[in-house]
Design a protein around this motif. Structure first.
Motif, PDB file in Angstrom:
ATOM      1  N   ALA A   1      22.563  57.419  32.458  1.00  0.00           N
ATOM      2  CA  ALA A   1      21.990  56.190  31.913  1.00  0.00           C
ATOM      3  C   ALA A   1      20.794  55.708  32.736  1.00  0.00           C
ATOM      4  CB  ALA A   1      23.062  55.111  31.864  1.00  0.00           C
ATOM      5  N   ASP A   2      20.906  55.786  34.027  1.00  0.00           N
ATOM      6  CA  ASP A   2      19.888  55.207  34.913  1.00  0.00           C
ATOM      7  C   ASP A   2      18.730  56.158  35.209  1.00  0.00           C
ATOM      8  OD1 ASP A   2      21.533  53.017  35.008  1.00  0.00           O
ATOM      9  OD2 ASP A   2      22.485  53.586  36.904  1.00  0.00           O
ATOM     10  N   ARG A   3      18.959  57.463  35.072  1.00  0.00           N
ATOM     11  CA  ARG A   3      17.923  58.447  35.444  1.00  0.00           C
ATOM     12  C   ARG A   3      17.695  59.380  34.265  1.00  0.00           C
ATOM     13  NH1 ARG A   3      20.385  60.647  41.004  1.00  0.00           N
ATOM     14  NH2 ARG A   3      18.460  61.906  40.979  1.00  0.00           N
ATOM     15  N   PHE A   4      17.524  58.803  33.119  1.00  0.00           N
ATOM     16  CA  PHE A   4      17.517  59.569  31.871  1.00  0.00           C
ATOM     17  C   PHE A   4      16.415  60.638  31.852  1.00  0.00           C
ATOM     18  CE2 PHE A   4      16.533  60.234  27.343  1.00  0.00           C
ATOM     19  CZ  PHE A   4      17.792  60.675  26.925  1.00  0.00           C
ATOM     20  N   GLU A   5      15.222  60.314  32.331  1.00  0.00           N
ATOM     21  CA  GLU A   5      14.135  61.280  32.293  1.00  0.00           C
ATOM     22  C   GLU A   5      14.442  62.486  33.186  1.00  0.00           C
ATOM     23  OE1 GLU A   5      11.570  61.503  30.320  1.00  0.00           O
ATOM     24  OE2 GLU A   5      12.344  59.725  29.292  1.00  0.00           O
ATOM     25  N   GLU A   6      15.025  62.228  34.358  1.00  0.00           N
ATOM     26  CA  GLU A   6      15.410  63.330  35.242  1.00  0.00           C
ATOM     27  C   GLU A   6      16.494  64.184  34.600  1.00  0.00           C
ATOM     28  OE1 GLU A   6      15.917  62.315  39.547  1.00  0.00           O
ATOM     29  OE2 GLU A   6      15.497  60.281  38.817  1.00  0.00           O
TER      30      GLU A   6
ATOM     31  N   LYS B   1      26.136  59.840  24.521  1.00  0.00           N
ATOM     32  CA  LYS B   1      25.501  58.725  23.813  1.00  0.00           C
ATOM     33  C   LYS B   1      24.880  57.773  24.821  1.00  0.00           C
ATOM     34  CE  LYS B   1      28.413  58.855  19.687  1.00  0.00           C
ATOM     35  NZ  LYS B   1      29.336  58.087  18.810  1.00  0.00           N
ATOM     36  N   HIS B   2      23.565  57.538  24.633  1.00  0.00           N
ATOM     37  CA  HIS B   2      22.820  56.628  25.501  1.00  0.00           C
ATOM     38  C   HIS B   2      22.629  55.297  24.769  1.00  0.00           C
ATOM     39  CE1 HIS B   2      19.407  54.948  27.762  1.00  0.00           C
ATOM     40  NE2 HIS B   2      19.837  55.713  28.764  1.00  0.00           N
ATOM     41  N   ARG B   3      22.758  54.203  25.490  1.00  0.00           N
ATOM     42  CA  ARG B   3      22.695  52.885  24.852  1.00  0.00           C
ATOM     43  C   ARG B   3      21.315  52.579  24.263  1.00  0.00           C
ATOM     44  NH1 ARG B   3      22.747  51.924  30.424  1.00  0.00           N
ATOM     45  NH2 ARG B   3      20.891  50.810  31.225  1.00  0.00           N
ATOM     46  N   VAL B   4      20.311  53.248  24.795  1.00  0.00           N
ATOM     47  CA  VAL B   4      18.952  53.031  24.282  1.00  0.00           C
ATOM     48  C   VAL B   4      18.488  54.199  23.442  1.00  0.00           C
ATOM     49  CG1 VAL B   4      16.513  52.686  24.902  1.00  0.00           C
ATOM     50  CG2 VAL B   4      18.337  51.537  26.216  1.00  0.00           C
ATOM     51  N   PHE B   5      18.722  55.453  23.970  1.00  0.00           N
ATOM     52  CA  PHE B   5      18.175  56.642  23.319  1.00  0.00           C
ATOM     53  C   PHE B   5      19.124  57.285  22.305  1.00  0.00           C
ATOM     54  CE2 PHE B   5      16.173  56.280  27.514  1.00  0.00           C
ATOM     55  CZ  PHE B   5      14.857  56.112  27.117  1.00  0.00           C
TER      56      PHE B   5
ATOM     57  N   ALA C   1      22.376  59.254  20.603  1.00  0.00           N
ATOM     58  CA  ALA C   1      23.184  60.445  20.884  1.00  0.00           C
ATOM     59  C   ALA C   1      22.298  61.585  21.380  1.00  0.00           C
ATOM     60  CB  ALA C   1      23.942  60.863  19.635  1.00  0.00           C
ATOM     61  N   ASN C   2      22.776  62.256  22.427  1.00  0.00           N
ATOM     62  CA  ASN C   2      22.110  63.429  22.990  1.00  0.00           C
ATOM     63  C   ASN C   2      23.176  64.456  23.355  1.00  0.00           C
ATOM     64  OD1 ASN C   2      19.040  62.661  23.674  1.00  0.00           O
ATOM     65  ND2 ASN C   2      20.352  60.850  23.958  1.00  0.00           N
ATOM     66  N   VAL C   3      22.734  65.663  23.619  1.00  0.00           N
ATOM     67  CA  VAL C   3      23.665  66.700  24.085  1.00  0.00           C
ATOM     68  C   VAL C   3      23.271  67.116  25.499  1.00  0.00           C
ATOM     69  CG1 VAL C   3      24.329  67.585  21.818  1.00  0.00           C
ATOM     70  CG2 VAL C   3      22.295  68.487  22.936  1.00  0.00           C
ATOM     71  N   VAL C   4      24.282  67.347  26.328  1.00  0.00           N
ATOM     72  CA  VAL C   4      24.056  67.764  27.717  1.00  0.00           C
ATOM     73  C   VAL C   4      24.891  69.007  28.001  1.00  0.00           C
ATOM     74  CG1 VAL C   4      23.560  65.404  28.500  1.00  0.00           C
ATOM     75  CG2 VAL C   4      25.905  66.273  28.603  1.00  0.00           C
ATOM     76  N   PRO C   5      24.476  69.845  28.987  1.00  0.00           N
ATOM     77  CA  PRO C   5      25.260  71.028  29.344  1.00  0.00           C
ATOM     78  C   PRO C   5      26.659  70.650  29.817  1.00  0.00           C
ATOM     79  CG  PRO C   5      23.051  71.201  30.245  1.00  0.00           C
ATOM     80  CD  PRO C   5      23.195  69.802  29.713  1.00  0.00           C
ATOM     81  N   HIS C   6      27.614  71.335  29.283  1.00  0.00           N
ATOM     82  CA  HIS C   6      29.022  71.087  29.630  1.00  0.00           C
ATOM     83  C   HIS C   6      29.620  72.274  30.398  1.00  0.00           C
ATOM     84  CE1 HIS C   6      33.121  69.811  29.416  1.00  0.00           C
ATOM     85  NE2 HIS C   6      33.476  70.788  28.590  1.00  0.00           N
ATOM     86  N   GLU C   7      29.306  73.489  29.960  1.00  0.00           N
ATOM     87  CA  GLU C   7      29.776  74.697  30.620  1.00  0.00           C
ATOM     88  C   GLU C   7      28.670  75.749  30.579  1.00  0.00           C
ATOM     89  OE1 GLU C   7      33.292  75.984  28.633  1.00  0.00           O
ATOM     90  OE2 GLU C   7      34.581  74.437  29.539  1.00  0.00           O
ATOM     91  N   VAL C   8      28.638  76.588  31.625  1.00  0.00           N
ATOM     92  CA  VAL C   8      27.694  77.705  31.660  1.00  0.00           C
ATOM     93  C   VAL C   8      28.494  78.989  31.841  1.00  0.00           C
ATOM     94  CG1 VAL C   8      25.743  78.777  32.849  1.00  0.00           C
ATOM     95  CG2 VAL C   8      25.843  76.284  32.608  1.00  0.00           C
ATOM     96  N   TRP C   9      28.216  79.986  30.994  1.00  0.00           N
ATOM     97  CA  TRP C   9      28.965  81.238  31.008  1.00  0.00           C
ATOM     98  C   TRP C   9      28.016  82.429  31.164  1.00  0.00           C
ATOM     99  CZ3 TRP C   9      34.348  81.687  30.319  1.00  0.00           C
ATOM    100  CH2 TRP C   9      35.016  80.492  30.024  1.00  0.00           C
ATOM    101  N   ILE C  10      28.503  83.447  31.868  1.00  0.00           N
ATOM    102  CA  ILE C  10      27.884  84.769  31.859  1.00  0.00           C
ATOM    103  C   ILE C  10      28.814  85.647  31.026  1.00  0.00           C
ATOM    104  CG2 ILE C  10      27.107  86.743  33.233  1.00  0.00           C
ATOM    105  CD1 ILE C  10      25.462  84.338  33.795  1.00  0.00           C
TER     106      ILE C  10
END
Length: 391
Positions: A48-53, A75-79, A81-90
């Motif tokens: 929420a506080d460092r959204f651009e980063e 879900k961001h209060r201003v921007f 719904a967004n998606v973020v990485p949850h798991e990384v697989w090889i």
């Protein structure tokens, strides 16, 4: 910022390589994949506080090659719904190798595995356990297998390493690779063909039945009346240990000194001889049973290692006496004191009370830090005087 970055994901896969797990799986067939990598994500407050980063972080991970990034909704209060990485697989070993750029190394390892499977299949387990080491030896691997095969045919050959007749293999090659050859030969040779009492690279020849270079013992007879050779020249004699064991000279006392000049300049002493020592290790004297019937004097440096060598010598000949390794000698040559680079600090149970007291003072630095008096600094007048009072 402690979020997992692309470089961190690569480092996790690199660790699999460094531990040999990726190559080992190619031998055993036990796949590591698909494999989930550790992913440290931004906390809710950071999102929420460092959204651009966070958006930059998301973009970096989404374009990671050879990885499968699973997303979750945020879900961001201003921007919104967004998606973020949850798991990384090889997903595959091929993806892992491509990520860290090891395809060529794997191709070399595949050749090693194929050659080993055809020529020495018993060593496949070793490849699985030591794949990185095997890869380091890829240029020499074929010759190492030749040596293993030669010893399977010529068990306990009774020849010197120089006499091993394999095209492209010379004794220096074998000597340089003794450590890995021990590991390989212990796998393929029957236990009956291996001497279990010989271990380490220094005893490679004995362990597998090669002839070893004879250990040589250098000595001088100090009484001209008992000289082994005619004449009055300084008789500096060197014999192999077997011949020395059969010597049984007509002397009653044997001095051992660690310094070559002291050995060469040792004064004439009735019924005596002097040996040139070799620091730690007196196994070459084991077979000379006649030494147990002679008085033995050990002259070493007055420092912690000098007393440690004396203690070790007494493990073979418990009647050994020290010579010029006393407190009076140390104090008499204070102007010539030096410094011992690295002390030994272990207890030495075979020292007598006087020796132990001086040793304790040295290792505990009670006289001076790392104090050392080298034997060659002791004046020969002092040496002759000490010899004159021996009975």
């Amino acid at each position: 910022m402690t979020w997992t970055r692309p470089v961190d994901l690569c480092a996790q896969v690199q660790k699999l390589w460094d531990r040999g797990e990726l190559l080992s799986s190619l031998v055993t067939g036990e796949s590591l994949f698909p494999k989930r990598l550790v992913l440290k994500s931004p906390a809710s407050g950071e999102m929420a506080d460092r959204f651009e980063e966070v958006r930059t972080w998301i973009s970096e991970l989404r374009v990671m090659p050879h990885c499968r990034v699973e997303m979750r909704e945020f879900k961001h209060r201003v921007f919104g719904a967004n998606v973020v990485p949850h798991e990384v697989w090889i997903d595959t070993v091929e993806d892992a190798l491509a990520l860290i750029g090891k395809q060529r190394d794997v191709a070399r390892f595949a050749v090693l595995t194929d050659v080993t499977c055809k020529r020495q299949p018993q060593l496949l387990d070793w490849l699985a356990k030591r794949p990185i080491r095997a890869l380091e030896l890829s240029n020499e691997w074929s010759l190492l297998l030749e040596i293993v095969a030669w010893l399977q045919v010529h068990s306990r050959p009774g020849v010197y390493l120089r006499q091993v007749d394999i095209p492209g293999v010379h004794s220096k090659f074998i000597e340089a690779h003794r450590a890995v050859l021990v590991e390989l030969l212990d796998i393929v040779l029957p236990p009956a063909l291996i001497d279990p009492t010989a271990s380490g690279t220094s005893q490679f020849a004995k362990r597998y039945g090669f002839c070893d270079k004879p250990v040589r013992i250098r000595f001088r007879v100090l009484d001209p009346e008992h000289a082994l050779l005619p004449g009055t020249l300084v008789q500096d004699i060197t014999l192999d240990a077997e011949s020395f064991a059969r010597l049984d000279p007509n002397v009653s006392r044997v001095f051992i000194t660690e310094n070559e000049i002291n050995f060469l300049a040792f004064p004439q002493v009735k019924d005596s001889m002097v040996l040139f020592g070799a620091g730690y290790g007196f196994e070459m004297l084991n077979k000379a049973k006649w030494l147990s019937r002679r008085r033995i004097y050990y002259w070493g440096d007055i420092d912690t290692h000098g007393f440690a060598i004396l203690d070790q010598l007494r493990s073979q000949f418990d009647h050994v006496e020290s010579f010029l390794m006393d407190r009076n000698t140390l104090l008499a040559f204070e102007m010539l004191w030096g410094e011992e680079e690295k002390q030994t600090l272990r207890d030495l149970p075979r020292l007598n009370p006087e020796e132990r007291a001086l040793y304790d003072d040295l290792r505990d630095n009670r006289i001076r830090k790392n104090l050392r008096l080298e034997q060659e600094r002791i004046g020969f007048g002092w040496v002759e005087s000490a010899l004159s009072v021996l009975t």
